[in-house]
Motif scaffolding. Structure first.
Motif, PDB file in Angstrom:
ATOM      1  N   ALA A  62       0.715  -1.298  -2.230  1.00  0.00           N
ATOM      2  CA  ALA A  62       2.120  -1.641  -2.785  1.00  0.00           C
ATOM      3  C   ALA A  62       2.426  -2.608  -2.666  1.00  0.00           C
ATOM      4  CB  ALA A  62       2.617  -1.482  -1.038  1.00  0.00           C
ATOM      5  N   ASP A  63       1.095  -4.563  -2.421  1.00  0.00           N
ATOM      6  CA  ASP A  63       0.931  -5.252  -2.753  1.00  0.00           C
ATOM      7  C   ASP A  63       1.336  -5.962  -3.958  1.00  0.00           C
ATOM      8  OD1 ASP A  63       0.429  -8.553  -1.454  1.00  0.00           O
ATOM      9  OD2 ASP A  63      -1.323  -8.676  -2.751  1.00  0.00           O
ATOM     10  N   VAL A  64       0.880  -4.990  -5.121  1.00  0.00           N
ATOM     11  CA  VAL A  64       0.392  -5.819  -6.461  1.00  0.00           C
ATOM     12  C   VAL A  64       1.905  -5.220  -6.755  1.00  0.00           C
ATOM     13  CG1 VAL A  64      -0.331  -4.820  -9.039  1.00  0.00           C
ATOM     14  CG2 VAL A  64      -1.938  -5.078  -6.920  1.00  0.00           C
ATOM     15  N   TYR A  65       2.366  -3.918  -6.232  1.00  0.00           N
ATOM     16  CA  TYR A  65       3.856  -3.028  -6.335  1.00  0.00           C
ATOM     17  C   TYR A  65       4.712  -4.381  -5.918  1.00  0.00           C
ATOM     18  CZ  TYR A  65       8.002   0.128  -6.414  1.00  0.00           C
ATOM     19  OH  TYR A  65       9.394   0.000  -6.655  1.00  0.00           O
ATOM     20  N   ALA A  66       5.145  -4.996  -4.791  1.00  0.00           N
ATOM     21  CA  ALA A  66       5.889  -5.931  -4.658  1.00  0.00           C
ATOM     22  C   ALA A  66       5.748  -6.962  -5.541  1.00  0.00           C
ATOM     23  CB  ALA A  66       5.963  -6.113  -3.466  1.00  0.00           C
ATOM     24  N   ALA A  67       4.740  -6.950  -5.519  1.00  0.00           N
ATOM     25  CA  ALA A  67       4.682  -8.825  -6.580  1.00  0.00           C
ATOM     26  C   ALA A  67       5.213  -8.374  -7.571  1.00  0.00           C
ATOM     27  CB  ALA A  67       3.193  -8.958  -6.887  1.00  0.00           C
ATOM     28  N   LYS A  76      10.186 -12.802 -13.952  1.00  0.00           N
ATOM     29  CA  LYS A  76      11.620 -12.077 -13.735  1.00  0.00           C
ATOM     30  C   LYS A  76      10.781 -10.591 -12.585  1.00  0.00           C
ATOM     31  CE  LYS A  76      14.390 -14.090 -17.625  1.00  0.00           C
ATOM     32  NZ  LYS A  76      15.190 -14.602 -16.865  1.00  0.00           N
ATOM     33  N   THR A  77      12.113 -10.480 -11.961  1.00  0.00           N
ATOM     34  CA  THR A  77      11.852  -9.156 -11.979  1.00  0.00           C
ATOM     35  C   THR A  77      11.845  -8.128 -13.067  1.00  0.00           C
ATOM     36  OG1 THR A  77      13.996  -9.922 -10.207  1.00  0.00           O
ATOM     37  CG2 THR A  77      13.659  -7.618 -10.383  1.00  0.00           C
ATOM     38  N   ALA A  83       6.843  -1.487 -13.172  1.00  0.00           N
ATOM     39  CA  ALA A  83       5.501  -1.832 -12.528  1.00  0.00           C
ATOM     40  C   ALA A  83       4.554  -0.609 -12.651  1.00  0.00           C
ATOM     41  CB  ALA A  83       6.170  -1.824 -10.879  1.00  0.00           C
ATOM     42  N   ILE A  84       4.614   0.289 -12.348  1.00  0.00           N
ATOM     43  CA  ILE A  84       4.333   2.081 -11.822  1.00  0.00           C
ATOM     44  C   ILE A  84       2.847   2.017 -13.190  1.00  0.00           C
ATOM     45  CG2 ILE A  84       3.489   4.335 -12.510  1.00  0.00           C
ATOM     46  CD1 ILE A  84       5.112   2.904  -9.600  1.00  0.00           C
ATOM     47  N   LYS A 101       4.056   6.878  -7.168  1.00  0.00           N
ATOM     48  CA  LYS A 101       5.728   6.626  -8.015  1.00  0.00           C
ATOM     49  C   LYS A 101       6.676   7.948  -7.334  1.00  0.00           C
ATOM     50  CE  LYS A 101       3.170   8.251 -11.996  1.00  0.00           C
ATOM     51  NZ  LYS A 101       2.075   8.856 -13.817  1.00  0.00           N
ATOM     52  N   LYS A 102       6.313   8.176  -5.705  1.00  0.00           N
ATOM     53  CA  LYS A 102       7.219   8.937  -5.212  1.00  0.00           C
ATOM     54  C   LYS A 102       8.454   7.798  -4.452  1.00  0.00           C
ATOM     55  CE  LYS A 102       4.239  12.764  -5.108  1.00  0.00           C
ATOM     56  NZ  LYS A 102       3.460  13.883  -3.888  1.00  0.00           N
ATOM     57  N   VAL A 103       7.681   6.679  -4.609  1.00  0.00           N
ATOM     58  CA  VAL A 103       8.683   5.903  -3.611  1.00  0.00           C
ATOM     59  C   VAL A 103      10.030   4.979  -3.600  1.00  0.00           C
ATOM     60  CG1 VAL A 103       8.318   3.664  -2.289  1.00  0.00           C
ATOM     61  CG2 VAL A 103       6.631   5.339  -2.184  1.00  0.00           C
TER      62      VAL A 103
END
Length: 103
Positions: A62-67, A76-77, A83-84, A101-103
């Motif tokens: 979750a931390d990596v994904y958010a970053a 950039k975003t 990200a996945i 992936k389901k989030v």
């Protein structure tokens, strides 16, 4: 805030300062009577591999994904798909990646 908002790569000393945030968060939250398991997850949210507990991998992923998807001064975003794709190349278990992936 100066380091957090720096648009270019951090120096070695700046990286060392940034690395203290996990321990500082742990110390701050310890006084709030949060259970030890949660405190350990917070303190170690950057430390994970395939042998880490499922809980540790979830918090770290979750931390990596958010970053990756958040806009930062130095990047950039990124799209969820991008990200996945990056996270799939990491050491997270397939179970954690599939759940993300389901989030």
């Amino acid at each position: 805030a100066k380091i957090l908002n720096k648009p270019e790569n951090l120096t070695k000393d700046e990286k060392m300062i940034m690395d203290t945030h996990s321990k500082l968060g742990f110390e701050l939250l310890k006084s709030l009577k949060i259970d030890n398991q949660t405190l350990e997850l917070i303190k170690n949210h950057h430390k994970y591999d395939k042998n880490s507990s499922l809980e540790q991998q979830i918090v770290s992923a979750a931390d990596v994904y958010a970053a990756l998807i958040e806009n930062r001064p130095y990047k950039k975003t990124m799209s969820k798909k991008q990200a996945i794709n990056i996270i799939e190349q990491s050491n997270f278990s397939k179970e954690v990646i599939e759940a993300l992936k389901k989030v």
